[in-house]
Design an enzyme around this catalytic site. Structure first.
Site, mmCIF file in Angstrom:
data_model
loop_
_atom_site.group_PDB
_atom_site.id
_atom_site.type_symbol
_atom_site.label_atom_id
_atom_site.label_comp_id
_atom_site.label_asym_id
_atom_site.label_seq_id
_atom_site.Cartn_x
_atom_site.Cartn_y
_atom_site.Cartn_z
ATOM 1 C CE1 TYR A 141 -2.911 -2.827 0.104
ATOM 2 C CE2 TYR A 141 -4.366 -2.715 1.831
ATOM 3 C CZ TYR A 141 -4.051 -3.074 1.023
ATOM 4 O OH TYR A 141 -5.109 -3.811 0.724
ATOM 5 C CE LYS A 189 0.690 -17.727 -3.046
ATOM 6 N NZ LYS A 189 -0.624 -18.829 -3.746
ATOM 7 C CG ASP A 221 -2.961 -19.978 -1.091
ATOM 8 O OD1 ASP A 221 -1.964 -19.658 -0.310
ATOM 9 O OD2 ASP A 221 -2.401 -20.594 -2.476
ATOM 10 C CG ASP A 245 -7.435 -4.554 4.237
ATOM 11 O OD1 ASP A 245 -7.941 -4.251 4.381
ATOM 12 O OD2 ASP A 245 -7.217 -3.694 2.435
ATOM 13 C CG ASP A 249 -12.381 -6.027 5.979
ATOM 14 O OD1 ASP A 249 -12.464 -5.354 7.259
ATOM 15 O OD2 ASP A 249 -12.705 -5.709 5.086
#
Ligand code: NAD
Length: 354
Positions: A141, A189, A221, A245, A249
């Site tokens: 980000y 990852k 994943d 992020d 959620d």
């Protein structure tokens, strides 16, 4: 203890739920002999309406000089057509940046009795009590270069982490794990991304400082899948900005109403504590907002912000007590149960503290 707490009630339901949390903190102070000095400051739409910026200098300075900050919510649809820098949300991004809050801590827990209010089968959800620690000021980000070609033919963002950035957020994860189930899962990852390989190496090195915590690694994943299949198996998760992020959620959503979820954003200085939900303009001023997310954020303020673990546990126990008594705000009330308003629900929690 004497602590100076800055309140940023903000917009919409923010002032209502912050008032609830202040009532609870005040009662905790009375019971345990602490003096909490509250100072209320403007942020977001409230500040813009008074002709100030979304983060007035006075607000920024007070937050930096405080022992902890409690924020309600920021966001007001009447500013939707303004440029980003003149919208209420600029205040929220600004205060996180100014206070250098690099670790976002998001617990996702199913309160006893609310197993039915989530989207998963109650037997899968039961016992879920996990924390996602998301790196908040680096990664994809913020990495440079970033941008879109003027002709729209391509766009680029950069995922970058430095060793110190990984070390400091990993330590937040290890310390939280140390204080509870002693299991930390680092999510990355690493099978595809070099950034993730460095992340995994550095987190593994930091683990040597926390020999009582068991560290495991998982690809993002697989972690996302397991969160939905077996959320109760997780303890503390630490991960980068992008993955955090999304996973925070997901973890929040499986626990039910947005109104239930607390958060803390931590840095080297004072922490910022706020519910996960926004300003909920659709229910503002109607005495129907669920105050649990903000009251549980106040509990995090006590434990993670001021080191008052016993007091924080008492607040969480009071919330559990009130839920066990059958009271429900409108967002979590099943059919046939008359909802309790924000004020009455708060009063019940304050009474339960005693
Ligand atoms: P929201 O979280 O405000 O509301 C989403 C839905 O959840 C609404 O139906 C709302 O009524 C309900 N809800 C939220 N909190 C609740 C509570 N405590 N009790 C009961 N129901 C609750 O998200 P939104 O509608 O997408 O955004 C509204 C405004 O809030 C926007 O301006 C947005 O930018 C802002 N926002 C701010 C934050 C923040 O301050 N951290 C976070 C998200 C959104």
């Amino acid at each position: 203890m004497t602590a100076n707490i800055v309140l940023l009630p903000g917009d919409g339901i923010g002032p209502d739920v912050v008032k609830s949390a202040v009532d609870v903190l005040t009662r905790v102070g009375e019971i345990y002999g602490h003096r909490f000095n509250f100072t209320s400051k403007l942020i977001g739409g409230e500040a813009l309406r008074q002709g100030l910026g979304a983060l007035p200098d006075d607000t920024r300075d007070a937050c930096k000089a405080s022992d902890a900050v409690l924020l309600g919510a920021v966001g007001d649809p009447s500013f939707d057509n303004r440029p980003p820098a003149e919208r209420p949300e600029a205040g929220l991004l600004g205060i996180r940046r100014e206070m250098q809050l690099f670790a976002n801590v998001r617990p996702a827990k199913v309160w006893p009795g609310l197993e039915q209010s989530g989207p998963l089968k109650p037997e899968i959800l039961a016992g879920t009590d996990l924390i996602v620690v998301r790196e908040l000021t680096g990664g994809l980000y913020y990495g440079k270069p970033r941008g879109i070609e003027p002709d729209g033919s391509a766009a680029v963002n950069t995922m970058i982490y430095t060793r110190p950035e990984i070390e400091r957020v990993a330590r937040v994860g290890f310390k939280l794990a140390q204080a509870r189930g002693k299991r930390l899962l680092s999510v990355d990852k690493a099978n595809v991304l070099e950034v993730s390989r460095l992340w995994r190496t550095v987190v593994t090195e930091v683990a040597k400082e926390f020999l009582d915590v068991t560290l495991a690694h998982e690809l993002v994943d697989a972690a996302a899948m397991k969160l939905a299949l077996a959320p109760s198996k997780f303890d503390v998760i630490v991960t980068g900005n992008l993955f955090g992020d999304i996973l925070s959620d997901e973890a929040g959503a499986i626990c039910g109403s947005l109104g239930l979820l607390p958060s803390a954003s931590l840095g080297e200085g004072p922490g910022l504590f706020e519910p996960v939900h926004g300003s909920a303009p659709d229910i503002a001023g109607r005495d129907i907002a669920n105050p649990i997310g903000t009251i549980a954020s106040a509990a995090m303020l006590l434990s993670d912000g001021l080191g008052l673990a016993k007091e924080a546990a008492a607040v969480n126990a009071a919330i559990e007590h009130v839920l066990a008594s059958g009271l429900r705000t409108a967002d979590i009330a099943p059919a046939g149960v008359k909802p309790t308003g924000t004020r009455a629900f708060t009063d019940a929690i304050v009474a339960a503290l005693a």
